[in-house]
Enzyme design. Sequence first.
Site, PDB file in Angstrom:
ATOM      1  N   ASN A   1      59.182 -32.820  10.545  1.00 49.19           N
ATOM      2  CA  ASN A   1      60.500 -32.885   9.891  1.00 49.19           C
ATOM      3  C   ASN A   1      61.634 -33.367  10.804  1.00 49.19           C
ATOM      4  O   ASN A   1      62.700 -33.753  10.332  1.00 49.19           O
ATOM      5  CB  ASN A   1      60.897 -31.519   9.293  1.00 49.19           C
ATOM      6  CG  ASN A   1      60.159 -31.184   8.014  1.00 49.19           C
ATOM      7  OD1 ASN A   1      59.989 -30.026   7.675  1.00 49.19           O
ATOM      8  ND2 ASN A   1      59.703 -32.202   7.289  1.00 49.19           N
TER       9      ASN A   1
ATOM     10  N   ASP B   1      58.422 -27.269  -1.509  1.00 44.08           N
ATOM     11  CA  ASP B   1      58.670 -28.708  -1.633  1.00 44.08           C
ATOM     12  C   ASP B   1      59.579 -29.008  -2.831  1.00 44.08           C
ATOM     13  O   ASP B   1      59.628 -28.246  -3.797  1.00 44.08           O
ATOM     14  CB  ASP B   1      57.321 -29.415  -1.802  1.00 44.08           C
ATOM     15  CG  ASP B   1      57.423 -30.905  -1.528  1.00 44.08           C
ATOM     16  OD1 ASP B   1      58.457 -31.345  -0.994  1.00 44.08           O
ATOM     17  OD2 ASP B   1      56.460 -31.622  -1.848  1.00 44.08           O
TER      18      ASP B   1
HETATM   19  C1  FPP Z   1      60.955 -29.879   1.217  1.00 42.45           C
HETATM   20  O1  FPP Z   1      61.948 -30.491   0.452  1.00 42.45           O
HETATM   21  C2  FPP Z   1      61.392 -28.795   2.082  1.00 42.45           C
HETATM   22  C3  FPP Z   1      61.597 -28.804   3.432  1.00 42.45           C
HETATM   23  C4  FPP Z   1      61.955 -29.930   4.286  1.00 42.45           C
HETATM   24  C5  FPP Z   1      61.436 -27.571   4.211  1.00 42.45           C
HETATM   25  C6  FPP Z   1      61.858 -26.326   3.508  1.00 42.45           C
HETATM   26  C7  FPP Z   1      63.320 -26.164   3.581  1.00 42.45           C
HETATM   27  C8  FPP Z   1      64.028 -25.411   2.711  1.00 42.45           C
HETATM   28  C9  FPP Z   1      63.419 -24.659   1.584  1.00 42.45           C
HETATM   29  C10 FPP Z   1      65.506 -25.351   2.888  1.00 42.45           C
HETATM   30  C11 FPP Z   1      65.934 -24.230   3.745  1.00 42.45           C
HETATM   31  C12 FPP Z   1      64.885 -23.244   3.984  1.00 42.45           C
HETATM   32  C13 FPP Z   1      64.818 -22.347   4.963  1.00 42.45           C
HETATM   33  C14 FPP Z   1      63.533 -21.712   5.272  1.00 42.45           C
HETATM   34  C15 FPP Z   1      66.004 -21.952   5.711  1.00 42.45           C
HETATM   35  P1  FPP Z   1      61.967 -32.079   0.492  1.00 42.45           P
HETATM   36  O2  FPP Z   1      63.198 -32.521   1.195  1.00 42.45           O
HETATM   37  O3  FPP Z   1      60.692 -32.601   1.090  1.00 42.45           O
HETATM   38  O4  FPP Z   1      62.041 -32.436  -1.049  1.00 42.45           O
HETATM   39  P2  FPP Z   1      61.583 -33.829  -1.706  1.00 42.45           P
HETATM   40  O5  FPP Z   1      60.105 -33.944  -1.453  1.00 42.45           O
HETATM   41  O6  FPP Z   1      61.925 -33.647  -3.148  1.00 42.45           O
HETATM   42  O7  FPP Z   1      62.379 -34.911  -1.038  1.00 42.45           O
END
Ligand code: FPP
Length: 228
Positions: free
Chosen positions: A65, A17
């Site tokens: 998502n 996250d």
């Molecule tokens: C949370 O960040 C992460 C995700 C939506 C999923 C995980 C994705 C990644 C680590 C990027 C690419 C990974 C892979 C496995 C190819 P967020 O957008 O919720 O962050 P925030 O809470 O700060 O907005």
Amino acid sequence: MGQTDRARPLHVACIMDGNGRWARRRGLPRTAGHTAGEENLAEIVRIAAKRDVGWLTVFGFSTENWVRPKAEVRHILGLHRRLFGRIEELNEHNVRVQWIGRPFDEPGSRTPVAVQRAIRQAIADTAHNDGMTLTVAFDYGSRAELARAAALARRDGAAVSEGAVASHLYDPSMPDVDLLIRTSGESRISNFLLWQIAGTQVCFTERSWPDLDAAEFDAALALVGDGA
Ligand code: FPP
């Protein structure tokens, strides 16, 4: 820290996250945060494999998502293709790739064919590795996994016991999680591996996912020690 004396392989799970906040703090678009997140995942895979972690399971994309803005979803899907395309690196570190999530042929599956192909290819091209298993949860939701497992167990006609449910999870060979790490200061489980984390140690860290480094990862590993 070596884990080689453990009775069974250590299973670490990560809720990655904070990519968006990481980017915002730098005045960058959210997509840059996800790119940094994918790059850091490649680094954490390398570190975990070196520490003799047996299983590393990461929450790459949840069933929830899909409602994010189209451009952001497209970007994250591209990053999954990049991740599953890191075959040479994965083979170099003796990492076997697995995937859990809504089956592609199930009603409601939205995984684009290009991502399906990348997943299948990575699984096939790393199947011979016998080091760490990297499982990417993509289009994954734990309640959907459990409801499906219960339905399949019921279809078998036997009693819906713990064993019957466990044998119908997306990957029945996946061991229970020993350590769950969630970055970015949120202390929620977010529908991730609800069955597999029944007895897990949980580590919530303030670091954003792109900033999780070896020292922080080792500190989390120290919470479970060698005897978990
Ligand atoms: C949370 O960040 C992460 C995700 C939506 C999923 C995980 C994705 C990644 C680590 C990027 C690419 C990974 C892979 C496995 C190819 P967020 O957008 O919720 O962050 P925030 O809470 O700060 O907005």
